[in-house]
Design an enzyme around this catalytic site. Structure first.
Site, mmCIF file in Angstrom:
data_model
loop_
_atom_site.group_PDB
_atom_site.id
_atom_site.type_symbol
_atom_site.label_atom_id
_atom_site.label_comp_id
_atom_site.label_asym_id
_atom_site.label_seq_id
_atom_site.Cartn_x
_atom_site.Cartn_y
_atom_site.Cartn_z
ATOM 1 N N GLU A 122 -1.298 -1.322 10.449
ATOM 2 C CA GLU A 122 -1.556 -1.747 9.273
ATOM 3 C C GLU A 122 -2.121 -3.331 8.975
ATOM 4 O O GLU A 122 -2.826 -3.644 8.323
ATOM 5 C CB GLU A 122 0.063 -1.902 8.664
ATOM 6 C CG GLU A 122 0.452 -0.380 8.238
ATOM 7 C CD GLU A 122 1.890 -0.342 7.712
ATOM 8 O OE1 GLU A 122 2.273 0.751 7.341
ATOM 9 O OE2 GLU A 122 2.577 -1.277 7.930
ATOM 10 N N LYS A 156 13.853 4.302 10.696
ATOM 11 C CA LYS A 156 12.241 3.871 10.738
ATOM 12 C C LYS A 156 11.792 3.546 11.842
ATOM 13 O O LYS A 156 12.195 2.875 12.522
ATOM 14 C CB LYS A 156 12.097 2.870 9.531
ATOM 15 C CG LYS A 156 12.427 3.445 7.978
ATOM 16 C CD LYS A 156 11.271 4.159 7.283
ATOM 17 C CE LYS A 156 10.317 3.226 6.912
ATOM 18 N NZ LYS A 156 9.199 3.783 6.307
ATOM 19 N N SER A 200 12.862 -0.933 10.562
ATOM 20 C CA SER A 200 13.086 -1.598 9.420
ATOM 21 C C SER A 200 14.382 -2.247 9.246
ATOM 22 O O SER A 200 15.528 -2.000 10.025
ATOM 23 C CB SER A 200 13.249 -0.368 8.144
ATOM 24 O OG SER A 200 13.926 -0.612 7.016
ATOM 25 N N HIS A 252 -12.788 14.993 2.986
ATOM 26 C CA HIS A 252 -12.164 14.747 1.903
ATOM 27 C C HIS A 252 -10.454 14.683 2.036
ATOM 28 O O HIS A 252 -9.659 14.992 0.937
ATOM 29 C CB HIS A 252 -12.293 15.793 0.897
ATOM 30 C CG HIS A 252 -13.828 16.134 0.685
ATOM 31 N ND1 HIS A 252 -14.386 15.391 -0.329
ATOM 32 C CD2 HIS A 252 -14.615 16.805 1.315
ATOM 33 C CE1 HIS A 252 -15.732 15.735 -0.467
ATOM 34 N NE2 HIS A 252 -15.656 16.845 0.682
#
Ligand code: ARG
Length: 458
Positions: free
Chosen positions: A292, A285, A279, A158
């Site tokens: 992804e 970043k 970024s 979970h």
């Protein structure tokens, strides 16, 4: 020129011709198709339909086309842009090269059995290439598992911290998934590996071609047994796309885990520069775009599997032109799967485990509560009662802001008289891991054994 001259007096509409054409994508089948063409020509020779000299001329012509097609840019030539599909392209090139004898090649054959045999041959080869790529991804998992063979990681259910595991155990979970994926592709290959050529347009062929001989020449294990089925069956493509969808789902889950583990909040994994992006705006970043994209690309493969099922579901027997729509879905499935596997392997070779942080996380937040319950079971308490006792101890510890191993023996004894001072050893991280020693568990003994088994499978 169209292949169907006699029946027609009018011209094909220009827009429809473009709509109808598949050469710009099905050219990818050209080498598979040429192989099948050569065997078909020989089968016609053996059946006495073609003269030996005609077979030889055709074979030479096909070899010439094969050599040309391998030249970079050859198939992109403007003069070929109007070809309808790869099958008509081969025939028209053949006639250009060897003259009207080329028109005899299509004797006893239809593009319907031709496309079926070419696609099966093509996909069979692609499956072999994919197996190599999956194996390399598995190897990357093993390399990482060996590098961090004894490092712990929190295990989750979970997405709540559950019990300590080894990082290598986590990696081997994905090895197992990919192993099943390889088995599925091998299974799919078996059913795919039969020859449809000799089925004609739908009813079979009037010429006595030896289908079993053709199958043997092309490395097929057998021949299809029903001509209607043979020309309209795309099960093997749907099976492959479904297997590919499963593999992409596995890669997507791995990507998701690694994305989560590389966040500042978790911080278990450090992504290398080679597989990260920055970024355009925020200088601090480092983003996991590689992962992804793997997660995102699973969506298009699921889409192809779904599209192929939808494509086939309403088709009356036998061949229907709808089936031409299988190609782009098939090709993109192969490419997306193969690229995603490669990038996954590259990611695995460019990440580091933050050992200290993963270890600290593995032992905090009461991940050893189950081990403490099992301790009471070994002292004679029924498990359900032990569960309740430890639940109360956890509440006490949370209120105190302490971990279980930070409690004193006296404090524990207030909850059960069964505790004695061996309890601290029982809930140590080392014991928690070593205790999970049944086959498939996370003990270092089991994990090392599975790493060795895994290596043997590669
Ligand atoms: N390009 C076609 C396909 O991929 C080949 C078969 C065409 N046959 C036909 N009768 N129109 O399906």
């Amino acid at each position: 020129m169209n292949l169907w001259g006699g029946r027609f007096t009018g011209e094909t509409d220009k827009h429809f011709a473009v709509f109808n054409a598949s050469f710009r994508f099905d050219r990818r089948l050209i080498f598979a198709d040429l192989r099948a063409c050569a065997v078909h020509a020989q089968a016609l020779g053996r059946a006495g339909v073609l003269l030996d000299s005609e077979v030889a001329t055709i074979t030479d012509g096909l070899q010439q086309i094969t050599a040309n097609a391998a030249e970079p840019g050859y198939l992109d030539r403007a003069e070929f842009a109007g070809a309808e599909d790869v099958h008509s392209f081969i025939e028209s090139r053949l006639v250009e090269l060897i003259g009207p004898t080329g028109y005899k090649l299509h004797t006893g054959r239809s593009r319907n059995d031709q496309v079926a045999v070419a696609t099966r041959l093509f996909l069979r080869d692609e499956l072999e290439r994919l197996d190599v790529v999956i194996r390399d991804t598995q190897l990357a998992l093993i390399e990482l598992a060996e590098r961090y063979a004894d490092d712990p990681l929190p295990g989750y259910t979970h997405l709540q911290k559950a019990q300590p595991i080894l990082f290598a155990h986590f990696l081997l979970a994905y090895f197992q998934m990919l192993q099943r994926d390889r088995e599925r592709l091998a299974d799919c290959r078996q059913r795919m590996n039969v020859l449809p050529l000799g089925s004609g347009a739908l009813a079979g062929t009037n010429f006595p071609v030896d289908r079993e001989w053709m199958a043997a020449q092309l490395g097929f294990a057998g021949v299809t047994r029903n001509s209607l089925d043979a020309v309209s069956d795309r099960d093997y493509i749907i099976e492959f796309a479904s297997a590919a969808a499963l593999t992409m789902m596995h890669l997507s889950r791995l990507a998701e885990d690694l994305i989560i583990y590389s966040t500042q909040e978790f911080g278990f994994i450090k992504l290398g520069d080679a597989i990260s992006t920055g970024s355009s705006l925020m200088p601090q970043k480092k983003n996991p775009d590689s992962l992804e994209l793997i997660r995102g690309k699973s969506a298009r493969v699921f889409g192809h599997a779904s599209a192929l099922l939808t494509l086939a579901k309403g088709l009356p027997l036998a061949y229907n032109k709808d089936l031409q729509e299988d190609k782009e879905a098939l090709f993109d499935t192969i490419d997306t799967l193969s690229d995603s596997l490669r990038v996954t392997a590259t990611v695995l070779r460019n990440i580091e485990l933050n050992r200290n942080r993963a270890r600290a996380a593995a032992i905090s937040d009461y991940t050893n509560a189950t081990d403490l319950a099992d301790y009471l079971v070994r002292k004679g308490l029924e498990f359900r009662k032990a569960h309740e006792v430890i639940g109360r101890i956890v509440v006490f510890a949370i209120e105190q802001g302490r971990q279980l191993h930070e409690l004193t023996l006296v404090e524990c004894q207030q909850f059960s008289s069964l505790f004695s001072d061996d309890l601290f050893e029982a809930i140590s991280l080392e014991q928690s891991l070593a205790g999970k020693n049944a086959i498939g568990g996370t003990s270092s003994e089991q994990v090392r054994a599975e790493i060795n088994k895994a290596k043997a499978l590669l």
